[in-house]
Enzyme design. Structure first.
Site, PDB file in Angstrom:
ATOM      1  N   SER A  62       9.800   0.406   3.707  1.00 21.89           N
ATOM      2  CA  SER A  62       8.770  -0.279   2.953  1.00 21.89           C
ATOM      3  C   SER A  62       8.424   0.377   1.622  1.00 21.89           C
ATOM      4  CB  SER A  62       7.494  -0.358   3.812  1.00 21.89           C
ATOM      5  OG  SER A  62       7.044   0.950   4.162  1.00 21.89           O
ATOM      6  N   SER A  66      11.025   4.055   6.500  1.00 22.65           N
ATOM      7  CA  SER A  66      10.570   3.572   5.200  1.00 22.65           C
ATOM      8  C   SER A  66      10.658   4.573   4.061  1.00 22.65           C
ATOM      9  CB  SER A  66       9.130   3.068   5.307  1.00 22.65           C
ATOM     10  OG  SER A  66       9.053   1.975   6.189  1.00 22.65           O
ATOM     11  N   LYS A 106       2.878   5.268  -3.583  1.00 25.85           N
ATOM     12  CA  LYS A 106       3.055   4.013  -2.854  1.00 25.85           C
ATOM     13  C   LYS A 106       1.719   3.310  -2.677  1.00 25.85           C
ATOM     14  CE  LYS A 106       5.012   2.238   1.497  1.00 25.85           C
ATOM     15  NZ  LYS A 106       5.693   2.603   2.766  1.00 25.85           N
TER      16      LYS A 106
END
Length: 421
Positions: free
Chosen positions: A140, A164, A71
């Protein structure tokens, strides 16, 4: 595509090469990523070079030759890290985050950086749900979940401050794991809310989650074990059941019935009264930390922050005083003690990872209420894919374990998975 466990086994046995694995994933990305947009940076040549070096050398570790996505809120010394913000579009860290270094030490190949929402908050990136591009992949950790679901990479990391990791896993139909708070090192991750931020993992099997967990925590590998007795499962719809969609409720009820039929003791979770206040408490913690975690960006680049970040994090945080933050911290302490006391009679909690299917549209990433409670409680969570909803999109379930008993949670998850089939 093979799982990480299968890739590592075949490379170790000499029937597969790391280079062939990387090339297969790059081919998949070339064919599919225009419809998914999971990557903020793809290190094509570097990944191939790393694979060739691994093929020419001794076995490095548990993830030897396994492709991984990271990420883009987590630093990498040789690839850009933008944190999902135009402020950092040319940012190149000098060091790997701890989890990236641990994975590379174990032989993982960093294929690239996956799309994150802005600073891992609510303003979405371009990623689309691989099952239907008109729907959100969640957030996210949108790029990581979508890339694993679309077979573009085998493993990926995410982060969770509210929901997330777990919610995108459910929306995209993959396995998602958020460990007990603090079990994965967060050094090298852009801070959001320090008392909640947790690095998590995505995979396409529970065995892969157990493998990845060992590497990211820097501990010996412990495969998923068979249980010595049928588990005790407590069903929890949380105080917010009225926000669930019919397919989300149906999934929990169907799984609970299957587990009872398979021999599990299934009860309702006795929710402590503190859980009613926890959604607001989590918002206080997150908002209060906003102007502090982003102090430099606010001071120097305020106009480059999204409107949602300005309003939901900076403005909201500036309206809170220290006493409200302390009260929210104390609420978490009381709630953790109250929930811990209930684990004398249960092994895991069965609950929803999201209201139901991924909602239509890419403007928002979905409701995090059904995740943030457990994040606030610092408890380990795992998403299991279960079924499809009325629009043909994945619907998952969430299992929540006792703090620090992550291995036990994965064992129970293995039993649950067997009972669901």
């Amino acid at each position: 595509m093979l799982t990480a466990t299968e890739i590592a086994r075949q490379i170790d046995g000499g029937t597969l090469t790391a280079e062939a694995v990387v090339r297969a994933h790059l081919d998949r990305i070339d064919k599919r990523d225009a419809d998914v947009l999971a990557w903020s940076h793809l290190a094509r040549e570097a990944a191939l070079e790393c694979a060739k070096m691994l093929d020419d050398g001794p076995r490095r570790g548990l993830l030897h030759g396994v492709p991984m996505g990271v990420k883009d809120i987590i630093d990498s010394h040789d690839q850009p890290t933008t944190y999902g913000s135009p402020i950092y579009k040319t940012h190149q860290p000098l060091a790997d985050a701890a989890t990236v270094a641990l994975a590379r030490n174990a032989g993982a190949i960093l294929l690239g950086k996956t799309v994150t929402t802005e600073f891992a908050n609510r303003h979405p990136g371009p990623t689309m749900n691989p099952h239907n591009p008109a729907h959100t992949p969640g957030g996210s950790s949108s790029g990581s979940a979508a890339a694993v679901a679309d077979f573009q990479v085998t493993l990926a990391t995410g982060t969770q401050t509210g929901g997330s990791v777990i919610r995108p896993a459910a929306f995209c139909g993959v396995y998602g794991y958020k460990p007990t708070f603090g079990h994965f090192p967060v050094a090298g991750m852009k801070a959001n809310t320090e008392w909640l931020d947790t690095i998590g993992a995505y995979a396409r099997s529970l065995d892969d989650i157990a493998l990845f967990r060992a590497v990211l925590a820097g501990i010996p590998h412990r495969p998923v074990h068979n249980l010595d007795r049928s588990p005790r499962i407590a069903v929890c719809f949380t105080p917010h059941k009225d926000e669930m969609q019919p397919e989300g409720i149906a999934a929990i009820e169907a799984v609970a019935a299957k587990l009872a039929k398979a021999g599990a003791t299934v009860t309702e979770f006795d929710m402590p009264p503190e859980m009613v206040e926890m959604r607001e408490g989590q918002k206080v913690l997150s908002a209060f930390d906003g102007p502090r975690a982003a102090a430099d960006e606010v001071r120097r680049f305020y106009g480059m922050l999204s409107k949602s970040f300005q309003e939901d994090k900076i403005d909201a945080g500036n309206k809170l005083d220290h006493a409200a933050w302390v009260a929210a911290r104390k609420l978490g302490e009381r709630a953790r003690a109250a929930v811990e006391a209930r684990f004398g009679d249960i092994d895991v909690i069965l609950t929803a990872p999201a209201p139901g299917e991924a909602p239509l549209g890419l403007e928002r990433t979905g409701n995090a209420t059904f995740n943030l409670l457990w994040t606030y409680l610092w408890m380990p969570c795992v998403t299991l894919p279960f079924d499809r909803g009325p629009k043909g999109l994945p619907v998952g379930i969430q299992l929540v374990g006792r703090q620090h008993e992550d291995a036990r949670l994965l064992d129970v998850a293995g039993w649950v998975q067997g009972a669901m089939t």
